[in-house]
Scaffold this motif. Structure first.
Motif, PDB file in Angstrom:
ATOM      1  N   GLY A 670       0.763  -1.404  -0.027  1.00 24.75           N
ATOM      2  CA  GLY A 670       0.057   0.034   0.108  1.00 24.75           C
ATOM      3  C   GLY A 670       0.951   0.993   0.028  1.00 24.75           C
ATOM      4  O   GLY A 670       0.559   2.191  -0.844  1.00 24.75           O
ATOM      5  N   LEU A 673       2.700   1.858  -3.293  1.00 21.97           N
ATOM      6  CA  LEU A 673       1.904   2.408  -4.438  1.00 21.97           C
ATOM      7  C   LEU A 673       1.283   3.782  -4.019  1.00 21.97           C
ATOM      8  O   LEU A 673       0.744   4.412  -5.173  1.00 21.97           O
ATOM      9  N   GLU A 674       1.568   4.388  -3.073  1.00 20.89           N
ATOM     10  CA  GLU A 674       1.214   5.772  -2.667  1.00 20.89           C
ATOM     11  C   GLU A 674       1.634   6.659  -3.956  1.00 20.89           C
ATOM     12  O   GLU A 674       0.790   7.546  -4.171  1.00 20.89           O
ATOM     13  N   THR A 677      -0.895   6.290  -6.742  1.00 19.89           N
ATOM     14  CA  THR A 677      -2.243   6.175  -6.570  1.00 19.89           C
ATOM     15  C   THR A 677      -2.619   7.743  -5.690  1.00 19.89           C
ATOM     16  O   THR A 677      -3.853   8.059  -5.785  1.00 19.89           O
ATOM     17  N   PHE A 682      -5.813   8.563  -3.270  1.00 14.99           N
ATOM     18  CA  PHE A 682      -5.808   7.562  -2.609  1.00 14.99           C
ATOM     19  C   PHE A 682      -4.184   7.505  -1.453  1.00 14.99           C
ATOM     20  O   PHE A 682      -3.539   7.574  -2.379  1.00 14.99           O
ATOM     21  N   TRP A 684      -2.169   5.242   1.687  1.00 15.44           N
ATOM     22  CA  TRP A 684      -1.757   4.235   1.747  1.00 15.44           C
ATOM     23  C   TRP A 684      -2.787   3.214   2.585  1.00 15.44           C
ATOM     24  O   TRP A 684      -2.909   2.087   2.174  1.00 15.44           O
ATOM     25  N   ASN A 687      -5.141   2.230  -0.182  1.00 15.51           N
ATOM     26  CA  ASN A 687      -4.749   1.364  -0.826  1.00 15.51           C
ATOM     27  C   ASN A 687      -4.759  -0.086  -0.350  1.00 15.51           C
ATOM     28  O   ASN A 687      -5.031  -1.164  -0.838  1.00 15.51           O
TER      29      ASN A 687
END
Length: 834
Positions: A670, A673-674, A677, A682, A684, A687
């Motif tokens: 998560g 990916l921050e 995203t 979004f 973490w 996510n």
């Protein structure tokens, strides 16, 4: 002495009553699998004829044995490769001329064939008469009339199978192809030169299929004939010479000659009533297939289907839930006892797996109703009418008329489920359209997405909740149709696309037994293919979301909180009569005793039954019971103190769970990916919630609660309203759209793998929907932020964009339109149509 075994194949055109014959012979005892390497279902059963054990294989329903569709290729390959001892060709007796077309091809393949004239009750009702003796004399094969729905003709069929298997008959009937016969004979002589091919396959049939330019037979020849190049060259020469002689393509001549033979045989053997009356099907289709009334009737039927399957199904699921709840309670009772802060691994994993399975089982009432209603639509004859009405529209987007039902089941408006939706795509004969439908069904609004929608709409669009729900319920269709068109024009453009031939069978009244049996078969298939895999996947997700776990420092922090709370309770214990009887190690067991009592009384409304449960628990452990139920002055005092301990325990478990999620493998993903995203708004935490939803979309709301340290959906919504989550309405809109386009959950992905027969397509469906969802969410959030739009304003701006895109995509020609200049060919075949 071992019983003799024979292999019997059941062939026939769609809507001829083949499944009813199968069930009549086998007693509905069947095994369903797939033919090797393809997604076409293989249904097998067995029955006995004296000392003979018969294995019956129900071949896919096909109109011919060409290589246009996957079903036709599968059926033909089975007949040629597995060499059944007997083939039963099930024909609709009330429409003999059309059904003879398949029979004549079977006879050209030189397989031992029985003609089963089914639906003889319909023949009688329509005033038709079939001269069976004359028909048998012309064809030279056994003929058995049946009324399968009434069970008539079963013994005669068994006797015919037994006789033909013992003494195969060679039919003397042969179609005379006129001017083409010389070319057929020329190719036969060449083919006979190969000793292997001439034994394995009927030489005349191979010659005819080569002249038809059948691609599969050409490939077969390349694999089997020692001089395939010379044979193919001669084939092209024969085709060219014939074209020059008669100014007609060989394949067209063959097809017209076959149809002519069918017409001639029907004229000689079938007598129709003098007074021609329009039957009920014709009269009904005047309205059902009407250009304007048809779509209105279709919408009304789909609304009824939605209300019964989804609305009533949801209510029924709530009534059945105590059964699955009792399964969870049973697991909680038999597994090792819970801990104060952490549960033993066996208990935590066991409950996680059980709850993952019950989350799927909870939908069984909805699935059962859906499958029952599908069976009613199929058996009544309405399903082909539905495809006929919508095919012209759907073909604009690379779909098929029969894509309608999968999209309805998937939740084209609100409240379906992608699993039965993907399962229903197996009825689509066009491979390109079937794969396109499989790829967009997960984009529909399944029930599992609804909880998150409701939370976000309630928190950020409360004053316009109805408009927001309408938006998310309909915008998915305007996103799915352009995506289907785009897929059909790119990654799916080279997939085979079969001609769209749609038969309009006569209407029938579905039987209760048939409806329930077919629904039961599909439910059982669903259980076998989904539930077992969900259990395995649940273990993987459990590891990802719980490990590597808390650090020693955080563990020590929570242990200190635990010790403080327990010490305070024990201090109060020492001031009561329970001093010495309740020790520090007993505190957790008292809490668990109370939870066990609460589970035992859950759903119990009868006072006498409730009192009996209390008495049973009191007898089991009077001291713990006194504290839990506030018995006596000291019991009341300790109950208040115990509630403080329970409150601390809940807080420890909630916060530890949140931290464990954050530091887990999934939490690390998560955070990783921050940077990507963030453009969709979004963080973490969001996510992690979205990653956990891959196992089951229901997880998204629950995981949000765990991540933000709160319990229950309502608490999540209240926390959002209070601004504790740091969201705006634009964040909420982006999250709703991402969830709408969210890749298929694990059970649906498994079904995509099964129906596409390809891991590649399963991974593609996950990948493209993830990227598409992220693109759309980023477009809305970043674009809305730059333009200074509120969530509500961005919502309708995006809606307008989707509608315009759909209209533009509809005007772009499909590959079929470019090649043929038309959308589809619909042949509404009825009683005298062929």
């Amino acid at each position: 002495m071992r019983a003799k075994k024979i292999l019997v194949a059941l062939a026939g055109q769609p809507n001829c009553g083949k499944s009813t014959i199968f069930n009549m012979l086998t007693g509905a005892h069947q095994h369903v699998a797939n033919y090797p390497g393809v997604t076409v279902e293989k249904k097998t059963g067995a029955f006995n004829i004296d000392d003979i054990r018969v294995e019956l294989v129900d071949l896919p329903g096909t109109y011919s044995f060409t290589s246009y569709s996957l079903e036709e290729r599968v059926a033909r390959d089975f007949l040629l490769g597995d060499n059944p001892d007997v083939v039963i060709d099930v024909a609709d007796g009330s429409n003999l001329k059309r059904n003879l077309y398949l029979l004549l091809q079977l006879m050209e393949m030189e397989v031992p064939t029985i003609l089963n004239l089914n639906m003889m009750d319909v023949v009688e009702r329509r005033g038709q008469k079939i001269d069976i003796e004359k028909l048998q004399e012309i064809l030279g094969i056994p003929i058995v009339p049946t009324k399968a729905k009434k069970g008539e003709g079963k013994e005669a069929m068994k006797e015919a199978v037994k006789l033909l298997a013992a003494t195969p008959l060679e039919s003397t009937f042969r179609i005379d192809y006129g001017e083409l016969e010389a070319h057929i004979a020329e190719l036969e002589e060449l083919l006979k030169e190969d000793p292997v091919l001439s034994v394995q396959y009927p030489v005349r049939w191979v010659a005819i299929k080569l002249l038809e330019n059948d691609s599969e037979v050409r490939e077969l020849l390349k694999r089997s004939h020692t001089d395939a190049v010379r044979v193919l060259a001669r084939t092209e020469s024969c085709r060219a010479r014939f074209q020059e002689e008669v100014s007609n393509a060989a394949e067209r001549h063959i097809a017209f000659t076959r149809h002519g033979a069918c017409s001639r045989i029907a004229r000689e053997t079938v007598t129709f009533p003098v007074e021609k009356r329009r039957n009920l099907s014709d009269r009904a289709d005047k309205y059902v297939c009407h250009r304007f009334l048809g779509p209105i009737i279709l919408v009304a039927i789909l609304m009824v289907l939605y209300q019964v399957a989804i609305v009533f199904g949801n209510w029924l699921a709530l009534q059945v839930w105590p059964v699955w709840g009792s399964l969870e309670n049973f697991a909680a009772d038999v597994l090792p006892a819970a801990g104060f802060m952490n549960d033993p691994l066996l208990r935590a994993l066991g409950l996680w797996v059980v709850k993952s399975i019950t989350a799927i089982l909870n939908y069984l009432p909805i699935f059962f109703l859906l499958f029952s209603l599908i069976a009613v639509l199929e058996d009544s004859g309405y399903m082909p009418r539905m495809a006929f009405i919508l095919d012209r529209l759907f073909r604009r987007f690379g779909l098929h008329g029969q894509s309608t039902l999968p999209m309805i089941l998937g939740g084209v408006y609100i409240g379906g489920c992608a699993i039965p939706g993907v399962m229903a795509t197996k009825a689509i004969p066009d491979e390109r359209a079937r794969l396109a439908t499989i790829m967009i069904v997960p984009m529909m609004n399944c029930l599992a997405k609804v909880p998150l929608y409701l939370i976000l709409i309630g928190a950020y669009f409360g004053d316009a909740g109805g408009f927001a729900m309408f938006f998310i319920a309909t915008v998915t269709l305007f996103m799915a149709l352009p995506v289907a068109k785009l897929l059909s024009m790119t990654v799916l453009k080279n997939r085979p696309s079969a001609p769209f031939i749609m038969e309009m069978p006569p209407y029938h009244i579905p039987t209760l037994y048939g409806t329930l049996r077919r629904a039961g078969e599909r439910i059982w298939l669903f259980m076998k293919k989904i539930v077992t895999v969900v259990a395995a996947v649940a273990v993987v997700v459990f590891v990802l979301i719980n490990y590597p776990g808390l650090s020693e420092k955080r563990q020590a922090h929570y242990l200190e909180m635990q010790d403080t709370a327990v010490a305070a309770f024990m201090k109060d214990v020492n001031k009561t009569e329970f001093k010495g009887e309740i020790k520090q190690k007993d505190v957790l067991s008292i809490i668990l005793f109370g939870e066990s009592l609460k589970r035992a009384k859950k759903g119990v409304k009868d006072k006498d039954q409730s009192a009996a449960i209390n008495a049973e628990f009191q007898e089991k452990d009077p001291i713990r019971y006194a504290v839990i139920k506030r018995v006596g002055k000291d019991g009341k005092k300790l109950n208040r103190s115990l509630k403080s301990v329970i409150k601390v325990r809940k807080k420890i478990r909630r916060e530890a769970r949140s931290e464990r999620f954050e530091s887990s493998f999934l939490g690390s993903m998560g955070r990783a990916l921050e940077p990507v995203t963030q453009w969709a708004g979004f963080n973490w935490r969001i996510n992690i919630a979205l990653l956990s939803a891959f196992a089951a979309k229901e997880n998204s709301a629950a995981t949000l609660g765990a991540i933000y340290g709160i319990d229950g959906d309502q608490s999540v919504q209240e926390s959002m309203k209070a601004g504790e989550v740091g969201f705006t309405s634009l964040h909420a809109l982006a999250l709703m759209l991402f969830m709408a386009l969210y890749p298929p959950c694990v059970p649906t992905s498994i079904m995509v793998r099964h129906q596409s027969n390809s891991t590649k397509w399963m991974l593609f469906s996950i990948g493209y929907q993830t990227l598409l969802g992220l693109f759309v969410a980023s477009l809305v959030f970043t674009g809305g932020t730059v333009l200074g739009l509120t969530g509500f304003e961005a919502m309708w701006a995006f809606y307008a964009l989707c509608v315009v895109t759909t209209l533009i995509m509809a005007m772009i020609p499909t590959p079929e339109e470019k090649e043929e200049g038309s959308i589809s060919t619909v042949t509404p075949c009825k009683e005298n149509c062929s």
